[in-house]
Design a protein around this motif. Structure first.
Motif, PDB file in Angstrom:
ATOM      1  N   HIS A   2       0.384  29.939 -20.252  1.00 52.89           N
ATOM      2  CA  HIS A   2       0.308  28.797 -21.159  1.00 52.89           C
ATOM      3  C   HIS A   2       1.711  28.400 -21.615  1.00 52.89           C
ATOM      4  CE1 HIS A   2      -1.678  26.177 -24.006  1.00 52.89           C
ATOM      5  NE2 HIS A   2      -0.848  26.615 -24.932  1.00 52.89           N
ATOM      6  N   THR A   4       4.254  25.891 -24.098  1.00 54.33           N
ATOM      7  CA  THR A   4       4.365  25.066 -25.297  1.00 54.33           C
ATOM      8  C   THR A   4       5.816  24.599 -25.416  1.00 54.33           C
ATOM      9  OG1 THR A   4       4.857  26.971 -26.686  1.00 54.33           O
ATOM     10  CG2 THR A   4       2.546  26.297 -26.560  1.00 54.33           C
ATOM     11  N   GLU A  29       0.888  19.509 -21.276  1.00 56.31           N
ATOM     12  CA  GLU A  29      -0.579  19.523 -21.359  1.00 56.31           C
ATOM     13  C   GLU A  29      -1.197  19.515 -19.966  1.00 56.31           C
ATOM     14  OE1 GLU A  29      -1.358  16.108 -23.802  1.00 56.31           O
ATOM     15  OE2 GLU A  29      -1.008  17.227 -25.663  1.00 56.31           O
ATOM     16  N   ASN A  32      -0.751  22.979 -18.383  1.00 54.75           N
ATOM     17  CA  ASN A  32      -1.710  23.940 -18.934  1.00 54.75           C
ATOM     18  C   ASN A  32      -3.109  23.715 -18.369  1.00 54.75           C
ATOM     19  OD1 ASN A  32       0.200  25.307 -20.494  1.00 54.75           O
ATOM     20  ND2 ASN A  32      -0.112  23.984 -22.264  1.00 54.75           N
TER      21      ASN A  32
END
Length: 132
Positions: A2, A4, A29, A32
């Motif tokens: 993941h 960020t 996004e 992911n």
């Protein structure tokens, strides 16, 4: 894996403008979403910006790398890339502008004309998922 945006990255992208920051957020996004699909055994993707294309992740037919992504337009196979990890596959799919799609929505990969000379390796359905 993941991803960020860190606060430092956010500030850097914002320095170049809000549009750049928004695109970076959208890319993360999408990464992911793609990575989540891959680790869940969903290997079919589409690209519909410009020309519509579909592709699938399968074991590398040459054995040089672990994974291969082959993509098609309405006329047949148009390219592929090979990567060793699902993380690398996900990053490349984001670069190429692909997004996950449901297998039941497949159009090109179900077309005998589009895949006439392409054989999905018999190991496609037994592709072993990487651990997170």
């Amino acid at each position: 894996m993941h991803k960020t945006l860190t606060e430092k990255e956010r500030k850097m992208y914002l320095f170049f403008g809000e549009e750049v920051l928004n695109q970076a957020i959208k890319n993360i996004e999408n990464y992911n979403c793609i990575y989540h699909s891959l680790i869940n055994g969903e290997f079919v993707f589409k690209q519909d910006k410009g020309f519509y294309r579909e592709g699938l992740v399968h074991p590398d037919s040459t054995g040089v790398s672990k994974y291969q992504f082959s993509f098609f337009d309405k006329f047949g196979p148009i390219g592929d890339f090979k990567r060793d990890t699902l993380k690398e596959v996900a990053e490349s799919l984001v670069e190429y502008g692909y997004i996950p799609m449901l297998e039941e929505d497949v159009q090109l990969l179900n077309s005998s004309e589009a895949v006439a000379h392409f054989k999905i390796p018999s190991t496609y359905f037994s592709l072993i998922k990487e651990k997170k």
